[in-house]
Design a protein around this motif. Structure first.
Motif, PDB file in Angstrom:
ATOM      1  N   ARG A 237      -1.545  -6.284   6.595  1.00 26.68           N
ATOM      2  CA  ARG A 237      -0.346  -5.461   6.435  1.00 26.68           C
ATOM      3  C   ARG A 237       0.579  -6.445   5.576  1.00 26.68           C
ATOM      4  O   ARG A 237       1.181  -6.045   4.428  1.00 26.68           O
ATOM      5  CB  ARG A 237       0.391  -5.216   7.595  1.00 26.68           C
ATOM      6  CG  ARG A 237      -0.031  -3.832   8.274  1.00 26.68           C
ATOM      7  CD  ARG A 237       0.734  -3.336   9.353  1.00 26.68           C
ATOM      8  NE  ARG A 237       0.549  -1.912   9.639  1.00 26.68           N
ATOM      9  CZ  ARG A 237       0.997  -1.241  10.240  1.00 26.68           C
ATOM     10  NH1 ARG A 237       2.129  -1.839  10.935  1.00 26.68           N
ATOM     11  NH2 ARG A 237       0.630  -0.109  10.707  1.00 26.68           N
ATOM     12  N   VAL A 238       0.489  -7.680   5.736  1.00 30.48           N
ATOM     13  CA  VAL A 238       1.343  -8.827   4.864  1.00 30.48           C
ATOM     14  C   VAL A 238       0.697  -8.887   3.512  1.00 30.48           C
ATOM     15  O   VAL A 238       1.221  -8.776   2.476  1.00 30.48           O
ATOM     16  CB  VAL A 238       1.361 -10.044   5.687  1.00 30.48           C
ATOM     17  CG1 VAL A 238       1.885 -11.311   4.659  1.00 30.48           C
ATOM     18  CG2 VAL A 238       2.079  -9.897   6.806  1.00 30.48           C
TER      19      VAL A 238
ATOM     20  N   PHE B  82      -1.164  -6.374   2.034  1.00 37.03           N
ATOM     21  CA  PHE B  82      -0.608  -5.243   1.288  1.00 37.03           C
ATOM     22  C   PHE B  82       0.811  -5.402   0.862  1.00 37.03           C
ATOM     23  O   PHE B  82       0.932  -5.024  -0.376  1.00 37.03           O
ATOM     24  CB  PHE B  82      -0.843  -3.986   2.417  1.00 37.03           C
ATOM     25  CG  PHE B  82      -0.454  -2.530   1.558  1.00 37.03           C
ATOM     26  CD1 PHE B  82      -0.953  -2.185   0.488  1.00 37.03           C
ATOM     27  CD2 PHE B  82       0.994  -2.132   1.914  1.00 37.03           C
ATOM     28  CE1 PHE B  82      -0.570  -1.113  -0.111  1.00 37.03           C
ATOM     29  CE2 PHE B  82       1.234  -1.062   1.213  1.00 37.03           C
ATOM     30  CZ  PHE B  82       0.787  -0.450   0.354  1.00 37.03           C
ATOM     31  N   GLN B  83       1.671  -5.736   1.716  1.00 35.99           N
ATOM     32  CA  GLN B  83       3.025  -6.099   1.044  1.00 35.99           C
ATOM     33  C   GLN B  83       3.097  -6.919  -0.226  1.00 35.99           C
ATOM     34  O   GLN B  83       3.888  -6.695  -1.425  1.00 35.99           O
ATOM     35  CB  GLN B  83       3.960  -6.507   2.012  1.00 35.99           C
ATOM     36  CG  GLN B  83       4.212  -5.493   3.234  1.00 35.99           C
ATOM     37  CD  GLN B  83       4.876  -4.143   2.649  1.00 35.99           C
ATOM     38  OE1 GLN B  83       5.683  -4.123   1.917  1.00 35.99           O
ATOM     39  NE2 GLN B  83       4.436  -3.250   3.114  1.00 35.99           N
ATOM     40  N   LYS B  84       2.285  -7.902  -0.023  1.00 38.92           N
ATOM     41  CA  LYS B  84       1.868  -8.958  -1.147  1.00 38.92           C
ATOM     42  C   LYS B  84       1.526  -8.477  -2.394  1.00 38.92           C
ATOM     43  O   LYS B  84       2.017  -8.590  -3.570  1.00 38.92           O
ATOM     44  CB  LYS B  84       1.470 -10.249  -0.885  1.00 38.92           C
ATOM     45  CG  LYS B  84       2.043 -11.234   0.064  1.00 38.92           C
ATOM     46  CD  LYS B  84       1.037 -12.643   0.163  1.00 38.92           C
ATOM     47  CE  LYS B  84       1.871 -13.484   1.151  1.00 38.92           C
ATOM     48  NZ  LYS B  84       1.482 -14.775   0.884  1.00 38.92           N
ATOM     49  N   PHE B  85       0.640  -7.205  -2.202  1.00 41.27           N
ATOM     50  CA  PHE B  85       0.006  -6.629  -3.211  1.00 41.27           C
ATOM     51  C   PHE B  85       0.880  -5.604  -3.892  1.00 41.27           C
ATOM     52  O   PHE B  85       0.995  -5.477  -4.985  1.00 41.27           O
ATOM     53  CB  PHE B  85      -1.183  -5.751  -2.776  1.00 41.27           C
ATOM     54  CG  PHE B  85      -1.895  -4.891  -3.852  1.00 41.27           C
ATOM     55  CD1 PHE B  85      -2.681  -5.397  -4.726  1.00 41.27           C
ATOM     56  CD2 PHE B  85      -1.632  -3.550  -3.694  1.00 41.27           C
ATOM     57  CE1 PHE B  85      -3.282  -4.636  -5.535  1.00 41.27           C
ATOM     58  CE2 PHE B  85      -2.228  -2.551  -4.386  1.00 41.27           C
ATOM     59  CZ  PHE B  85      -3.106  -3.198  -5.479  1.00 41.27           C
ATOM     60  N   VAL B  86       1.864  -5.002  -3.187  1.00 44.44           N
ATOM     61  CA  VAL B  86       2.716  -4.059  -3.809  1.00 44.44           C
ATOM     62  C   VAL B  86       3.757  -4.942  -4.514  1.00 44.44           C
ATOM     63  O   VAL B  86       4.114  -4.301  -5.665  1.00 44.44           O
ATOM     64  CB  VAL B  86       3.450  -3.295  -2.509  1.00 44.44           C
ATOM     65  CG1 VAL B  86       4.637  -2.411  -2.974  1.00 44.44           C
ATOM     66  CG2 VAL B  86       2.480  -2.324  -1.953  1.00 44.44           C
ATOM     67  N   ALA B  87       4.092  -5.791  -4.115  1.00 43.70           N
ATOM     68  CA  ALA B  87       5.091  -6.845  -4.829  1.00 43.70           C
ATOM     69  C   ALA B  87       4.401  -7.289  -6.127  1.00 43.70           C
ATOM     70  O   ALA B  87       4.912  -7.184  -7.219  1.00 43.70           O
ATOM     71  CB  ALA B  87       5.449  -7.943  -4.118  1.00 43.70           C
TER      72      ALA B  87
END
Length: 145
Positions: A4-5, A7-12
């Motif tokens: 999940r972390v 994924f958040q880095k990927f979105v950013a």
């Protein structure tokens, strides 16, 4: 790493990619084409030859709209259709010589802006950026086909 972390880095990261892409491509397209047409030409420049459906899928456009934009680009002598000898029913699209020249000029401007962004980057960091781009391309952004 927690996925999940990750994924958040990927979105950013992808958001930042869109922002930087917009910044370094501002004012590189010709005034004779629309932004949609530029994106089609850009896709052709890096992926040619491609089919109508590949362009439609990648550009998130309907097939009729894609066909219409390709017709306009063809009328401007920026792209061309051709059939493959193995299957004459299948049509591919590629840049024409004029389209290739236009995209070479656009990419030259983009490269200049990119080089300005990384001008103070150390050789070690440049190596790491290159490796990171290779990993992202092969593990995240590959088509999986």
């Amino acid at each position: 790493m927690d996925k999940r972390v990750l994924f958040q880095k990927f979105v950013a990261f992808t958001t930042a990619v869109h922002e930087v892409t917009n910044e370094i491509t501002t004012d590189v397209k010709s005034d004779t084409i629309t932004p949609v047409q530029y994106h089609i030409l850009e896709y052709l420049a890096v992926s040619q030859p491609v089919t109508l459906s590949q362009i439609s899928d990648c550009q998130h456009m309907s097939m009729p709209n894609t066909s219409r934009e390709l017709r306009k680009l063809s009328e401007k002598n920026l792209c061309e259709k051709f059939a493959v000898p193995e299957d004459r029913r299948k049509q591919y699209i590629r840049l024409s010589q004029e389209g290739q020249a236009m995209m070479n000029q656009a990419f030259h401007h983009i490269e200049t802006r990119f080089l300005q962004r990384i001008q103070d980057t150390s050789e070690e960091d440049l190596e790491q950026i290159g490796l990171a781009l290779d990993v992202l391309h092969s593990k995240v952004f590959h088509s999986g086909k």
